[in-house]
Design a protein around this motif. Structure first.
Motif, PDB file in Angstrom:
ATOM      1  N   GLY A  31      -1.460  41.578 -17.948  1.00 57.94           N
ATOM      2  CA  GLY A  31      -1.607  40.325 -17.197  1.00 57.94           C
ATOM      3  C   GLY A  31      -0.829  40.360 -15.897  1.00 57.94           C
ATOM      4  O   GLY A  31      -1.335  39.960 -14.844  1.00 57.94           O
ATOM      5  N   ALA A  32       0.393  40.874 -15.967  1.00 57.05           N
ATOM      6  CA  ALA A  32       1.223  40.958 -14.761  1.00 57.05           C
ATOM      7  C   ALA A  32       0.619  41.948 -13.770  1.00 57.05           C
ATOM      8  O   ALA A  32       0.602  41.698 -12.566  1.00 57.05           O
ATOM      9  N   LYS A  34      -2.530  42.716 -13.426  1.00 56.24           N
ATOM     10  CA  LYS A  34      -3.699  42.089 -12.795  1.00 56.24           C
ATOM     11  C   LYS A  34      -3.247  41.045 -11.782  1.00 56.24           C
ATOM     12  O   LYS A  34      -3.789  40.970 -10.680  1.00 56.24           O
ATOM     13  N   GLN A  35      -2.271  40.245 -12.157  1.00 60.83           N
ATOM     14  CA  GLN A  35      -1.771  39.191 -11.273  1.00 60.83           C
ATOM     15  C   GLN A  35      -1.190  39.770  -9.992  1.00 60.83           C
ATOM     16  O   GLN A  35      -1.365  39.210  -8.909  1.00 60.83           O
ATOM     17  N   GLN A  36      -0.517  40.914 -10.109  1.00 64.56           N
ATOM     18  CA  GLN A  36       0.096  41.557  -8.943  1.00 64.56           C
ATOM     19  C   GLN A  36      -0.895  42.401  -8.149  1.00 64.56           C
ATOM     20  O   GLN A  36      -0.540  42.956  -7.111  1.00 64.56           O
ATOM     21  N   GLY A  37      -2.130  42.497  -8.647  1.00 59.75           N
ATOM     22  CA  GLY A  37      -3.153  43.256  -7.929  1.00 59.75           C
ATOM     23  C   GLY A  37      -3.023  44.757  -8.074  1.00 59.75           C
ATOM     24  O   GLY A  37      -3.516  45.510  -7.242  1.00 59.75           O
ATOM     25  N   THR A  97     -13.157  37.883 -15.359  1.00 61.70           N
ATOM     26  CA  THR A  97     -12.028  38.123 -14.458  1.00 61.70           C
ATOM     27  C   THR A  97     -11.664  36.832 -13.742  1.00 61.70           C
ATOM     28  O   THR A  97     -12.530  36.128 -13.220  1.00 61.70           O
ATOM     29  N   LYS A  98     -10.378  36.549 -13.731  1.00 60.13           N
ATOM     30  CA  LYS A  98      -9.893  35.315 -13.114  1.00 60.13           C
ATOM     31  C   LYS A  98      -9.982  35.397 -11.591  1.00 60.13           C
ATOM     32  O   LYS A  98      -9.822  36.476 -11.008  1.00 60.13           O
ATOM     33  N   GLY A 100      -8.873  35.555  -7.931  1.00 60.94           N
ATOM     34  CA  GLY A 100      -7.655  36.132  -7.370  1.00 60.94           C
ATOM     35  C   GLY A 100      -7.334  37.508  -7.923  1.00 60.94           C
ATOM     36  O   GLY A 100      -6.519  38.224  -7.349  1.00 60.94           O
ATOM     37  N   HIS A 101      -7.952  37.877  -9.046  1.00 55.87           N
ATOM     38  CA  HIS A 101      -7.768  39.214  -9.600  1.00 55.87           C
ATOM     39  C   HIS A 101      -8.815  40.139  -8.994  1.00 55.87           C
ATOM     40  O   HIS A 101      -9.841  39.697  -8.496  1.00 55.87           O
ATOM     41  N   LYS A 112     -11.007  40.840  -4.178  1.00 56.83           N
ATOM     42  CA  LYS A 112     -10.521  39.751  -5.014  1.00 56.83           C
ATOM     43  C   LYS A 112     -11.691  38.879  -5.414  1.00 56.83           C
ATOM     44  O   LYS A 112     -12.558  38.582  -4.595  1.00 56.83           O
TER      45      LYS A 112
END
Length: 113
Positions: A31-32, A34-37, A97-98, A100-101, A112
């Protein structure tokens, strides 16, 4: 849509849910990442490295090994090809996929969502 495809889609939905549980040890890291790209989803049903780093590569390799095993089991069980399974898994993963990811587009570039 035929019954085999419907059953496979239902199983893939379950697999994606189960894989979330299976990867619970990785959940925060995945998760982190993906969140951080650092990583993103690809249309072939696998995770890809967006930002080249040893941690991202290691995570992607681990997640993809588990996904591959699940996909092979589904293909055998449903008497279909791996390509059919990964295509459906990729569609589901991209859809889930959320915003922003990152996802890999048809041109092979990370964008994104």
């Amino acid at each position: 849509m035929n019954n085999v495809t419907k059953k496979l889609i239902k199983k893939l939905s379950g697999v994606l849910f189960i894989s979330t549980i299976t990867f619970s040890a990785w959940a925060i890291s995945l998760g982190a990442a993906k969140q951080q790209g650092l990583v993103g989803e690809m249309s072939n049903g696998y995770l890809g490295v967006v930002v080249n780093s040893p941690e991202a590569k290691s995570l992607v390799n681990s997640v993809n090994q588990k996904r591959k095993q699940i996909y092979m089991d589904l293909a055998r069980k449903n008497k279909i090809t791996m390509e059919q399974v990964t295509t459906l898994a990729g569609k589901k993963a991209l859809a889930k996929t959320k915003p922003g990811h990152f996802i890999k587009n048809t041109s092979g570039q990370w964008i994104k969502k």
